[in-house]
Design a protein around this motif. Structure first.
Motif, PDB file in Angstrom:
ATOM      1  N   SER A  37       2.246 -19.965   9.970  1.00  0.00           N
ATOM      2  CA  SER A  37       2.855 -21.278  10.219  1.00  0.00           C
ATOM      3  C   SER A  37       2.473 -22.282   9.132  1.00  0.00           C
ATOM      4  N   GLN A  38       1.424 -21.966   8.346  1.00  0.00           N
ATOM      5  CA  GLN A  38       1.013 -22.821   7.230  1.00  0.00           C
ATOM      6  C   GLN A  38       1.606 -22.337   5.905  1.00  0.00           C
ATOM      7  N   ASP A  39       2.606 -21.427   5.983  1.00  0.00           N
ATOM      8  CA  ASP A  39       3.299 -20.876   4.814  1.00  0.00           C
ATOM      9  C   ASP A  39       2.389 -20.091   3.877  1.00  0.00           C
ATOM     10  N   GLU A  40       1.388 -19.438   4.430  1.00  0.00           N
ATOM     11  CA  GLU A  40       0.571 -18.512   3.660  1.00  0.00           C
ATOM     12  C   GLU A  40       1.154 -17.115   3.890  1.00  0.00           C
ATOM     13  N   PHE A  41       1.088 -16.261   2.869  1.00  0.00           N
ATOM     14  CA  PHE A  41       1.642 -14.918   2.961  1.00  0.00           C
ATOM     15  C   PHE A  41       0.533 -13.883   2.866  1.00  0.00           C
ATOM     16  N   TYR A  42       0.648 -12.851   3.709  1.00  0.00           N
ATOM     17  CA  TYR A  42      -0.312 -11.752   3.736  1.00  0.00           C
ATOM     18  C   TYR A  42       0.446 -10.443   3.863  1.00  0.00           C
ATOM     19  N   ALA A  43      -0.127  -9.386   3.297  1.00  0.00           N
ATOM     20  CA  ALA A  43       0.494  -8.067   3.387  1.00  0.00           C
ATOM     21  C   ALA A  43      -0.566  -7.029   3.745  1.00  0.00           C
ATOM     22  N   LEU A  44      -0.236  -6.210   4.722  1.00  0.00           N
ATOM     23  CA  LEU A  44      -1.103  -5.111   5.140  1.00  0.00           C
ATOM     24  C   LEU A  44      -0.262  -3.847   5.227  1.00  0.00           C
ATOM     25  N   GLU A  45      -0.912  -2.711   5.034  1.00  0.00           N
ATOM     26  CA  GLU A  45      -0.206  -1.461   5.282  1.00  0.00           C
ATOM     27  C   GLU A  45       0.238  -1.492   6.737  1.00  0.00           C
ATOM     28  N   ASN A  46       1.469  -1.075   7.000  1.00  0.00           N
ATOM     29  CA  ASN A  46       2.018  -1.139   8.353  1.00  0.00           C
ATOM     30  C   ASN A  46       1.491   0.031   9.191  1.00  0.00           C
ATOM     31  N   ARG A  47       0.168   0.134   9.216  1.00  0.00           N
ATOM     32  CA  ARG A  47      -0.483   1.185   9.992  1.00  0.00           C
ATOM     33  C   ARG A  47      -1.724   0.607  10.648  1.00  0.00           C
ATOM     34  N   ASN A  48      -1.727   0.679  11.949  1.00  0.00           N
ATOM     35  CA  ASN A  48      -2.855   0.180  12.716  1.00  0.00           C
ATOM     36  C   ASN A  48      -4.090   1.021  12.408  1.00  0.00           C
ATOM     37  N   PRO A  49      -5.254   0.393  12.196  1.00  0.00           N
ATOM     38  CA  PRO A  49      -6.470   1.162  11.940  1.00  0.00           C
ATOM     39  C   PRO A  49      -7.029   1.854  13.183  1.00  0.00           C
ATOM     40  N   HIS A  50      -6.429   1.636  14.341  1.00  0.00           N
ATOM     41  CA  HIS A  50      -6.845   2.320  15.562  1.00  0.00           C
ATOM     42  C   HIS A  50      -6.691   3.832  15.349  1.00  0.00           C
ATOM     43  N   PRO A  51      -7.575   4.660  15.918  1.00  0.00           N
ATOM     44  CA  PRO A  51      -7.482   6.115  15.730  1.00  0.00           C
ATOM     45  C   PRO A  51      -6.110   6.707  16.071  1.00  0.00           C
ATOM     46  N   LYS A  52      -5.376   6.084  16.987  1.00  0.00           N
ATOM     47  CA  LYS A  52      -4.046   6.583  17.355  1.00  0.00           C
ATOM     48  C   LYS A  52      -2.944   5.997  16.476  1.00  0.00           C
ATOM     49  N   GLY A  53      -3.297   5.062  15.587  1.00  0.00           N
ATOM     50  CA  GLY A  53      -2.322   4.476  14.663  1.00  0.00           C
ATOM     51  C   GLY A  53      -1.318   3.572  15.352  1.00  0.00           C
ATOM     52  N   GLY A  54      -0.165   3.420  14.727  1.00  0.00           N
ATOM     53  CA  GLY A  54       0.890   2.554  15.240  1.00  0.00           C
ATOM     54  C   GLY A  54       1.231   1.477  14.227  1.00  0.00           C
ATOM     55  N   VAL A  92      -5.244  -3.974   2.964  1.00  0.00           N
ATOM     56  CA  VAL A  92      -4.659  -5.260   2.579  1.00  0.00           C
ATOM     57  C   VAL A  92      -4.144  -5.176   1.142  1.00  0.00           C
ATOM     58  N   PHE A  93      -2.987  -5.777   0.896  1.00  0.00           N
ATOM     59  CA  PHE A  93      -2.417  -5.840  -0.449  1.00  0.00           C
ATOM     60  C   PHE A  93      -2.310  -7.302  -0.872  1.00  0.00           C
ATOM     61  N   PRO A  94      -2.519  -7.597  -2.154  1.00  0.00           N
ATOM     62  CA  PRO A  94      -2.372  -8.987  -2.610  1.00  0.00           C
ATOM     63  C   PRO A  94      -0.909  -9.413  -2.606  1.00  0.00           C
ATOM     64  N   VAL A  95      -0.685 -10.672  -2.230  1.00  0.00           N
ATOM     65  CA  VAL A  95       0.656 -11.253  -2.232  1.00  0.00           C
ATOM     66  C   VAL A  95       0.674 -12.390  -3.230  1.00  0.00           C
ATOM     67  N   TYR A  96       1.736 -12.435  -4.028  1.00  0.00           N
ATOM     68  CA  TYR A  96       1.899 -13.471  -5.039  1.00  0.00           C
ATOM     69  C   TYR A  96       3.168 -14.258  -4.728  1.00  0.00           C
ATOM     70  N   VAL A  97       3.031 -15.581  -4.662  1.00  0.00           N
ATOM     71  CA  VAL A  97       4.186 -16.445  -4.468  1.00  0.00           C
ATOM     72  C   VAL A  97       4.406 -17.180  -5.779  1.00  0.00           C
ATOM     73  N   ASN A  98       5.560 -16.932  -6.387  1.00  0.00           N
ATOM     74  CA  ASN A  98       5.905 -17.561  -7.655  1.00  0.00           C
ATOM     75  C   ASN A  98       7.209 -18.317  -7.453  1.00  0.00           C
TER      76      ASN A  98
END
Length: 106
Positions: A37-54, A92-98
């Motif tokens: 909501s503060q217009d910050e951007f983040y990127a993560l692998e779309n895989r839950n770190p839980h042992p069962k994933g998701g 986590v992956f770095p996100v760049y806003v240009n």
């Protein structure tokens, strides 16, 4: 320290709704991209770190935390660290806003 080997365009700022995850595929990896909501951007692998994933992209964003949709784990979007009492680490992956362009480092 930024360890991205390559940077890929992932759309424009207006392509991302606030507090809603969106999946982009980069080098065969599903990446969940979040705009706070503060217009910050983040990127993560779309895989839950839980042992069962998701998936993570369907989680709920509050501040700089993500509440995953399957196990309600609280994950710090900045570091990928799962908050206590649970334990784990999302990628986590770095996100760049240009200007109005979004790019993600892989």
């Amino acid at each position: 320290m930024d360890t991205a080997k390559a940077v890929y365009t992932a759309g424009r700022v207006e392509d991302y709704l606030r507090q809603i995850g969106r999946v982009v595929v980069i080098e065969g990896k599903e990446v969940a991209v979040f705009r706070t909501s503060q217009d910050e951007f983040y990127a993560l692998e779309n895989r839950n770190p839980h042992p069962k994933g998701g998936p993570l992209a369907e989680g709920i964003v509050s501040g700089h935390y993500l509440y995953d949709p399957l196990y309600d784990w609280k994950i710090d979007l900045r570091t990928g660290e799962v908050q206590a009492p649970d334990k784990g680490q999302a990628v986590v992956f770095p996100v760049y806003v240009n200007g109005d362009e979004i790019a993600i480092g892989i």
